[in-house]
Design a protein around this motif. Structure first.
Motif, PDB file in Angstrom:
ATOM      1  N   ARG A 123       0.796  -1.228   0.000  1.00 16.12           N
ATOM      2  CA  ARG A 123       0.000   0.000   0.000  1.00 16.12           C
ATOM      3  C   ARG A 123       0.833   1.285   0.000  1.00 16.12           C
ATOM      4  NH1 ARG A 123      -1.159  -3.322   3.986  1.00 16.12           N
ATOM      5  NH2 ARG A 123      -2.760  -4.870   3.471  1.00 16.12           N
ATOM      6  N   LEU A 124       2.139   1.138  -0.021  1.00 13.73           N
ATOM      7  CA  LEU A 124       3.024   2.311  -0.006  1.00 13.73           C
ATOM      8  C   LEU A 124       4.178   2.028  -0.969  1.00 13.73           C
ATOM      9  CD1 LEU A 124       3.127   2.699   3.878  1.00 13.73           C
ATOM     10  CD2 LEU A 124       2.229   4.454   2.337  1.00 13.73           C
ATOM     11  N   MET A 125       4.702   3.102  -1.585  1.00 14.29           N
ATOM     12  CA  MET A 125       5.776   2.892  -2.565  1.00 14.29           C
ATOM     13  C   MET A 125       7.023   3.708  -2.212  1.00 14.29           C
ATOM     14  SD  MET A 125       5.540   3.155  -6.721  1.00 14.29           S
ATOM     15  CE  MET A 125       6.979   2.817  -7.761  1.00 14.29           C
ATOM     16  N   ARG A 126       8.174   3.111  -2.469  1.00 10.97           N
ATOM     17  CA  ARG A 126       9.431   3.811  -2.245  1.00 10.97           C
ATOM     18  C   ARG A 126      10.152   4.008  -3.579  1.00 10.97           C
ATOM     19  NH1 ARG A 126      14.565   1.854  -0.339  1.00 10.97           N
ATOM     20  NH2 ARG A 126      15.034   2.888  -2.272  1.00 10.97           N
ATOM     21  N   GLY A 127      11.115   4.936  -3.598  1.00 13.42           N
ATOM     22  CA  GLY A 127      11.894   5.206  -4.808  1.00 13.42           C
ATOM     23  C   GLY A 127      12.782   6.402  -4.532  1.00 13.42           C
ATOM     24  N   GLY A 128      13.995   6.408  -5.099  1.00 15.55           N
ATOM     25  CA  GLY A 128      14.945   7.469  -4.777  1.00 15.55           C
ATOM     26  C   GLY A 128      15.138   8.458  -5.915  1.00 15.55           C
ATOM     27  N   ALA A 129      14.957   9.728  -5.618  1.00 15.59           N
ATOM     28  CA  ALA A 129      15.207  10.776  -6.613  1.00 15.59           C
ATOM     29  C   ALA A 129      16.562  11.434  -6.328  1.00 15.59           C
ATOM     30  CB  ALA A 129      14.093  11.815  -6.565  1.00 15.59           C
ATOM     31  N   PHE A 130      16.876  11.563  -5.052  1.00 21.48           N
ATOM     32  CA  PHE A 130      18.178  12.098  -4.625  1.00 21.48           C
ATOM     33  C   PHE A 130      18.913  10.921  -4.002  1.00 21.48           C
ATOM     34  CE2 PHE A 130      15.184  15.595  -4.564  1.00 21.48           C
ATOM     35  CZ  PHE A 130      15.889  16.621  -5.175  1.00 21.48           C
ATOM     36  N   VAL A 144      14.876  16.650  -8.732  1.00 23.49           N
ATOM     37  CA  VAL A 144      13.491  17.128  -8.796  1.00 23.49           C
ATOM     38  C   VAL A 144      12.710  16.442  -9.912  1.00 23.49           C
ATOM     39  CG1 VAL A 144      12.027  19.157  -9.137  1.00 23.49           C
ATOM     40  CG2 VAL A 144      14.107  19.339  -7.749  1.00 23.49           C
ATOM     41  N   GLU A 145      13.353  16.253 -11.050  1.00 27.11           N
ATOM     42  CA  GLU A 145      12.685  15.566 -12.160  1.00 27.11           C
ATOM     43  C   GLU A 145      12.254  14.164 -11.732  1.00 27.11           C
ATOM     44  OE1 GLU A 145      13.767  13.914 -16.597  1.00 27.11           O
ATOM     45  OE2 GLU A 145      15.312  14.997 -15.471  1.00 27.11           O
ATOM     46  N   GLY A 146      13.071  13.538 -10.915  1.00 25.46           N
ATOM     47  CA  GLY A 146      12.738  12.204 -10.408  1.00 25.46           C
ATOM     48  C   GLY A 146      11.494  12.231  -9.528  1.00 25.46           C
ATOM     49  N   LEU A 147      11.377  13.279  -8.720  1.00 20.88           N
ATOM     50  CA  LEU A 147      10.182  13.423  -7.865  1.00 20.88           C
ATOM     51  C   LEU A 147       8.923  13.493  -8.729  1.00 20.88           C
ATOM     52  CD1 LEU A 147      11.184  16.076  -5.140  1.00 20.88           C
ATOM     53  CD2 LEU A 147      11.147  13.579  -4.929  1.00 20.88           C
ATOM     54  N   GLU A 148       9.039  14.236  -9.815  1.00 23.88           N
ATOM     55  CA  GLU A 148       7.900  14.419 -10.709  1.00 23.88           C
ATOM     56  C   GLU A 148       7.476  13.071 -11.321  1.00 23.88           C
ATOM     57  OE1 GLU A 148       8.667  17.341 -13.725  1.00 23.88           O
ATOM     58  OE2 GLU A 148       6.626  17.219 -14.526  1.00 23.88           O
ATOM     59  N   ILE A 149       8.452  12.332 -11.821  1.00 28.91           N
ATOM     60  CA  ILE A 149       8.174  11.012 -12.407  1.00 28.91           C
ATOM     61  C   ILE A 149       7.527  10.101 -11.370  1.00 28.91           C
ATOM     62  CG2 ILE A 149       9.306   8.910 -13.270  1.00 28.91           C
ATOM     63  CD1 ILE A 149      11.434  10.719 -14.589  1.00 28.91           C
ATOM     64  N   PHE A 174       9.954  18.860  -2.223  1.00 32.09           N
ATOM     65  CA  PHE A 174       9.234  17.766  -1.568  1.00 32.09           C
ATOM     66  C   PHE A 174       7.785  18.173  -1.315  1.00 32.09           C
ATOM     67  CE2 PHE A 174      11.923  14.145   0.042  1.00 32.09           C
ATOM     68  CZ  PHE A 174      12.994  14.399  -0.799  1.00 32.09           C
ATOM     69  N   ASP A 175       7.638  19.433  -1.046  1.00 33.42           N
ATOM     70  CA  ASP A 175       6.309  19.974  -0.811  1.00 33.42           C
ATOM     71  C   ASP A 175       5.534  20.056  -2.113  1.00 33.42           C
ATOM     72  OD1 ASP A 175       5.443  20.575   1.740  1.00 33.42           O
ATOM     73  OD2 ASP A 175       5.075  22.671   1.194  1.00 33.42           O
TER      74      ASP A 175
END
Lengths: 338, 338, 338, 338
Positions: A123-130, A144-149, A174-175
């Motif tokens: 029910r929750l997903m993880r992934g690294g942008a930084f 930041v582009e990673g956050l968007e994706i 992040f906000d």
């Protein structure tokens, strides 16, 4: 606070300790034993400066009687705290498995990963942008582009997202992308300025244990966040550094019952970074849930061999499915569900 | 890079590794031994992704042949690098003792300390304005005001100053008060965003070893700074975390000859934080110089029992004087001076 | 074996390595890369002396390709080995819980303990007659008299017994009282003369991991026993020494899947000595079984507060009963039983 | 002994502790603080069973006030103990360098080594006849025949000899060949039966520190020997096990001043096994002497590349000569000689 004096200590040195305690606003209770004199400080221990007392002549050792953490302590809040991550409860009877790839690579990769997270029943997903990388020459994440994706992929599946914050200057992003839970990585567990900043907001914070942080230091780092006003803290054990070289880190399962005793906050485990190899993940994940963990942070990649980072530690979607089945059985055996 | 295949590996798996190496722009040299097949990657190892290779079926282990650090490596720059800190040379034949209190308390305390630093024959001064404290409830340092006090005290004695940077947002103040050398503390050794920022300027950086950082990780953190363009880096060994509880940390003297072999950059030692007790400082300081350290970072307080932080680990001005005498004799025995 | 030469190595040094390999009965395969020359030793690696090669001029590093253990390796014996302890099978599908007090105190205590071991559904009993104690002034165990008491108590319940051997000179007594399985304690894991002696007999040996032994060293210690002819070896993980001081040792659950991969021999876990506190035992025991352990070694005392040694780490008979229930559920979830 | 009770402890639990202390022959002093109740045990602490107290309900922690070691403690014997090894004094103002090869190979090798030991100005010789090897397939030493060779070589140069004892059954041979000092290796530091045996004789014992032994455990192992009647004990620091993999062990120089404070017995250092590489030996040896070590145990081989064991860690006779020169300068700087 208890001050143990050296053998054969002089009355002058005993008086010196009493005087110093007085200057700290504390009383003292001198107990002259056969071999040792022991002085008990009376009053509020937080006023006592342990190092200053230790520096006084005649003092052998100074021992704290009270715990240095307050807000995160179990004694401060008897019931288990349940943290809400984008509507998903972490810390209650249900064990939450947070799954996803090490790093955000492409929209397609994240879309596939999100589908598989849901398919496995997570029910929750993880992934690294930084990405904190040991080498300046390694892939540092899409930022930041990673956050968007990541946000876009997760939104399609209605999954709240967890991602790592490395720099206070990224908080606005992040906000903007509405990160549901902020992960503080192992290398930043004692980055006190970063802790203070996440303490000022109300987003849930997953605080990973420093590579060689003691339980007490870890609790104190959580206290930094809590002292700022943010009590939505989740501890994440991810393996500690030892002499063993066969595996990257040693997953410290003992930390689970110990934290459950010391703090009211939820405790999760990252079995992927602990062992560092995909084939170790199922055994470690099962051990964590059996020991009482409230959740897991598992690296799963739609196609591990193609992963851009930590390729050898991500499990496949099929392996995640099989693991979820085992975890349900184990959780049931101890009166929980997954 | 060398890829060791599992016992009884199939030809298909061997071909898989060759294909993957090719996709990384590398050739391969397959050597079929009696019990093991070993594949050597031919070409530029920096192009090879170790984890991705390790994730391939049939791969038992992957070993790097080249060192991951470049600019900080001795092979990049054969001669010892000498770093200039406000006109004082660190890294040459003269061992530099950087002395001063743990934290900046008052102008008077810093003025007295600066006098005593000079009186002992030291040429550089240390002092903390921003303090990394385990507890959010401990004195966190005077911050910018502390820098001002420190600068004023040091200027009266014409001493260059060394102080710790914890947050990228403080860099402007470091500039304003003309801090001569920036210290990166043990808890920030892998705060990669901070390392990148100090890599963009030219101020000397004293990089303390992380509490449980390997020599290789430490060199890689220096590489982060160097990769940004700042080569004025000084390594500072300050004790590592082990199982021993009698003393705070274990001073790792072996790191001294090892770093002198691996890097051209200067290496200094902090005997005060290592042991955590003033009475251990002289023995550790002597050991460091005897092992070949280029300098020391020593906590000295005009009146240790009155210190606001780490009171039990600062030595007195008299003890510093006596220590300097011993260090001169030891340095002479190995062809250096202090 | 792979020999990595230093950057810019001379042809003379390369020839020196080749010559030395030849003198060891090995061929060599020189591969000249862009930055490094790597020499592969061809032939039987056990003939190669790693240290001697490492001492040669121009050699940077020497890497073993083959595992140094043979008989205990999974590759030597593909199927899981099942060890028979007095008629009870350890290593098969059933997880065996070996329970009993830390030390043999009185006949009455052991009689009651044996009854409770059976009542909880356990099939093997533990108890110490010879006790390794840190202090020469602590109770050292009843010795031979303890063996007699233990044997008598266990015989009444038809329980095979497990007890620790500390000195080769006690082996005759172990024979006389028909000890069913010999435990080698953590402090003796590298007492090579003791290992050689238990290798000469056929009694099952429970080999505890040294406090800071690597997986490889542990496997090599088992190889000492196996090389003598005794293949009835059981590994017992009991916590490793780290920097953490909240608990006595860190239970290394990762060792379980790793040993199951590396060796065909059974692996059990001692959750009592690992944490050092009775309240930690259930969580650690559950984690061990979930991670795939073949058995447990649990301290249970009929009346823990009255125990003569390690009083704070023994669980009560009731706690053992409750634990057995949880373990049955966990074992079932992974296709085993207890 | 101080017993710290849990927050909100009941009067019944306090009374329980008092009763238990009474049963141990101890009085109690209850101090009710604002947040905690602390009970001081009054009387002879050696009568108190820490674990039994810790197991009582309501007890949070139990802290020893007295040191568990007696005979080896500095408080038992104020002056430094000087141990006589075959007429050579160890522990006085002169730093003794004990040199020689890792293992006894041939009479010729030992004869040459002995000559070179004397030529370098050393007065004691080391060499191994019984070798603790990680692998059962490695050269295990020449055993008794090795003692004979060593004795003959040393006699020609009138050198007292130091060699390792691994098994109590070899003690007769040690007597026959008149070994001057018995070395107890790192793996046997807690082989308590072996310690008891060497405690029954009067030969000097060099007690190496266990690979991960704390200072306290090490002192307690010495106490085992001393309790048997043999006070001719020398501590030998040889590096501890940590997370660092660049070098074999981390030489713990802090142990030197700490032991000098805690015990009256001499302290020496083995720089060869610590680093594991010959090129690290000079720096570590210098550090040890600078930190106050009473002696060194150095591996020197007439021809290191030909050594049968640990070839890469022995220094050459020329290197030993050069090192002795540096050590003389360092010793002089701290008021000693070599």
């Amino acid at each position: 606070m208890i001050i143990i004096m050296s053998t054969g200590v002089s009355e002058e040195h005993i008086a010196g300790v009493e005087k110093r305690l007085e200057s700290m606003g504390l009383g003292s209770n001198v107990s002259r034993g056969i071999e040792r004199t022991v002085i008990g400080a009376i009053g509020d221990e937080t006023k006592a400066d342990k190092e200053a007392l230790q520096a006084l002549p005649g003092v052998e050792d100074v021992i704290r009687v009270m715990k240095p953490y307050k807000i995160v302590a179990r004694s401060y809040h008897k019931e288990d705290t349940v943290v809400d991550i984008g509507g998903v409860k972490l810390g209650g009877n249900t064990v939450q498995v947070i799954a996803g790839p090490c790093s955000v690579e492409t929209q397609e990769q994240m879309d596939r990963a999100a589908e598989m997270v849901v398919a496995a029943g997570c029910r929750l997903m993880r992934g690294g942008a930084f990405k904190p990388r040991t080498s300046p020459y390694s892939f540092q994440g899409h930022g930041v582009e990673g956050l968007e994706i990541f946000r876009a992929a997760a939104d399609k599946q209605k999954l709240p997202i967890v991602t790592e914050l490395m720099d206070v200057r990224s908080l606005d992003a992040f906000d903007e992308y509405n990160v549901d839970a902020i992960q503080i990585g192992t290398r930043n567990m004692q980055n006190f300025d970063l802790l203070k900043e996440v303490g000022r907001i109300q987003k849930p914070v997953i605080l990973k244990r420093g590579m060689s942080a003691t339980i007490k230091e870890w609790l104190m780092s959580a206290e930094y966040i809590a002292a700022g006003g943010n009590h939505n803290i989740i501890f994440c054990e991810r393996g500690i550094r030892t002499f063993e070289t066969y595996y990257r880190n040693v997953l410290d399962v003992t930390a689970i019952p110990v934290l459950k005793k010391e703090t009211h906050l939820p405790v999760i485990v990252d079995p992927s970074h602990a062992g560092g190899k995909a084939w170790m993940v199922p055994a470690l994940a099962r051990a964590a849930v059996a020991a009482g963990a409230d959740g897991l942070l598992v690296e799963m990649h739609p196609s591990p061999c193609e992963a851009w980072c930590d390729a050898d530690q991500a499990i496949t979607p099929d392996e995640l499915n099989a693991l979820m089945g085992e975890l349900r059985g184990i959780a049931k055996a101890i009166g929980r569900d997954v």
